[in-house]
Design an enzyme around this catalytic site. Structure first.
Site, short mmCIF file in Angstrom:
data_model
loop_
_atom_site.label_atom_id
_atom_site.label_comp_id
_atom_site.label_asym_id
_atom_site.label_seq_id
_atom_site.Cartn_x
_atom_site.Cartn_y
_atom_site.Cartn_z
N SER A 189 9.04 -42.69 18.32
CA SER A 189 7.64 -43.14 18.37
C SER A 189 6.81 -42.45 19.44
O SER A 189 5.61 -42.70 19.54
CB SER A 189 7.60 -44.65 18.63
N GLY A 221 4.50 -36.56 18.03
CA GLY A 221 4.35 -36.04 16.69
C GLY A 221 3.97 -37.07 15.65
O GLY A 221 3.12 -37.95 15.86
N TYR A 222 4.61 -36.97 14.49
CA TYR A 222 4.28 -37.85 13.39
C TYR A 222 4.67 -39.30 13.65
O TYR A 222 3.98 -40.22 13.21
CB TYR A 222 4.94 -37.35 12.09
N GLU A 281 13.18 -41.14 26.59
CA GLU A 281 12.41 -40.34 27.53
C GLU A 281 12.93 -40.53 28.95
O GLU A 281 13.60 -41.52 29.26
CB GLU A 281 10.93 -40.73 27.46
N ALA A 305 18.33 -43.66 20.03
CA ALA A 305 18.31 -44.29 18.71
C ALA A 305 19.58 -44.03 17.92
O ALA A 305 19.84 -44.72 16.93
CB ALA A 305 17.10 -43.80 17.92
N TYR A 344 13.43 -21.82 7.90
CA TYR A 344 13.34 -23.27 7.83
C TYR A 344 14.03 -23.83 6.58
O TYR A 344 15.18 -24.25 6.65
CB TYR A 344 11.87 -23.71 7.89
N VAL A 346 1.44 -28.84 15.09
CA VAL A 346 1.92 -28.33 16.37
C VAL A 346 2.63 -29.49 17.07
O VAL A 346 1.99 -30.41 17.57
CB VAL A 346 0.77 -27.79 17.23
N THR A 347 3.94 -29.45 17.07
CA THR A 347 4.75 -30.47 17.73
C THR A 347 5.75 -29.78 18.64
O THR A 347 5.96 -28.56 18.57
CB THR A 347 5.52 -31.32 16.70
#
Length: 401
Positions: free
Chosen positions: A51, A54-55, A77, A114, A239, A278-279
């Site tokens: 969370s 990014g997305y 983090e 996670a 990718y 852009v992440t």
């Protein structure tokens, strides 16, 4: 770290510190770009894994601002010390918590791995005691490593082509000045491919869904989505046809297995094919920076779809405000703006001579560089970088009472 002026420590695409005020401002920018919407009735319960960036961050903010979601965000983090700043995701999470509180939201942010069984147990306990069954599980994890909770083995992901070596042009920056470089990648071994699937594939996603099901924490009409990417044929050798693509294919196969097995008659599982962004993960993928820069030059600001734009689109589909846009593989597609035939034809034309493209139109590269630095809170408009910043004084958001 006491209050002091913080300056960026950067080498290429590696930035080892972040700015608390800049990170907070970047979150507010995303928040303010999301059109608010009135929401009445029961607030959907959401669990977002990944969370803080990014997305995952965009989906959580859009869900809160437009649908009043409540629930849990999980990220991993590091906090600040006397010698270093916290990670950017730490500061972003602190600001998300502030926005949630100011808007009357009920979100709890857990700083935990996670992939670990202990984190799942903690989340399940919190859901049982506070939030109840989950309506939407959003899986948006990106990591270079994962410890298998069953065996304790640590698996490391790699970004490599499959079946043969590959050379591609790339975008590099020397003191902020964009230049065209070249990257040479050796083909992955079978072991590297398998390890990447272990980290980035669907195994962990399935563990989370099964854990919720076993504890009767699947809400009525439960939906789970895992964020994915397909991208252009230009980047496919690195990718989609490489190790990361193998992991994404496993993610998609996992959605089908979940749908047919644990969620049969109880819910839905989809992968979501998002568009380019852009992440922090994207900057680690060779050639993607150049591709995104050329794509931005092609589309311009008006044609570009931000992570927030796409998150709003996704929520509209998940809440039946809009029909699901599924492809032949039952993947939700958010990337039509990127893969438009005319857009891709122009990007291929630019890609054929990237040095000439960069000389002719350097705006996309400059935009990419600013966006990249903004991930860590640098170069964000409106931030006073000369002012002292208390890097270690920003706490992780407390749990809701």
């Amino acid at each position: 770290m006491g209050p002091q002026q913080i300056t960026p420590k950067q080498r290429g695409y590696l930035i080892v510190n972040s700015h608390p005020a800049g990170c907070a401002a970047s979150v507010r920018q995303v928040w303010e770009s999301i059109p608010p919407a009135p929401h009445e009735g029961r607030a959907p319960v959401v669990l977002v894994l990944g969370s803080s960036a990014g997305y995952g961050m965009a989906v959580l903010l859009a869900g809160l601002r437009r649908h009043g979601v409540r629930g849990i965000g999980v990220a991993y983090e590091n906090g600040g010390t006397e010698r270093r700043t916290a990670t950017a995701g730490w500061y972003r999470t602190a600001e998300m918590a502030e926005l949630a509180s100011a808007s009357g939201g009920d979100l709890t942010f857990l700083n935990a791995d996670a992939y670990a069984d202990g984190t799942r147990a903690d989340v399940l306990k919190l859901l049982t005691e506070r939030y109840g069954p989950v309506d939407h599980l959003v899986y948006s994890l990106a990591s270079p490593r994962r410890t298998d909770p069953a065996t304790g083995e640590i698996h490391h992901s790699v970004i490599k082509p499959l079946g043969g070596d590959h050379t591609s042009p790339s975008l590099v920056f020397e003191d902020g000045i964009p230049q065209i470089g070249s990257v040479e990648l050796t083909a992955a071994t079978d072991a590297e491919r398998a390890a990447t699937v272990k980290v980035m594939g669907g195994e962990d996603w399935a563990l989370w869904v099964r854990a919720l099901a076993d504890e009767n924490l699947l809400g009525e009409g439960f939906t789970t989505v895992a964020l994915s990417y397909v991208g252009s044929e230009i980047t496919a050798p690195v990718y989609r046809q490489g190790t990361i693509g193998a992991a994404k294919a496993d993610l998609e196969a996992t959605a089908r297995r979940l749908q047919a097995d644990v969620l049969a008659g109880r819910g839905r599982a989809f992968t979501v094919v998002a568009g380019a962004a852009v992440t922090q993960a994207a900057t680690a993928i060779p050639s993607l920076a150049l591709y995104i820069s050329l794509l931005r030059d092609t589309l311009g600001a008006d044609g570009w779809r931000t992570t927030a734009d796409q998150a709003v689109d996704l929520w509209a589909q998940l809440t039946d405000e809009a029909a699901l846009r599924l492809d032949a593989q039952d993947r939700i597609r958010l990337d039509g703006w990127e893969l438009d035939a005319a857009v891709q034809a122009r990007v291929r034309e630019l890609w054929s001579d990237p040095a000439a493209a960069l000389a002719l139109a350097p705006g996309g590269a400059a935009w990419f560089y600013a966006q990249f630095r903004g991930l860590y809170g640098w170069d964000v408009p409106g931030v006073d970088y000369a002012a002292p910043a208390a890097g270690a004084a920003v706490p992780w958001p407390p749990r809701q009472p």
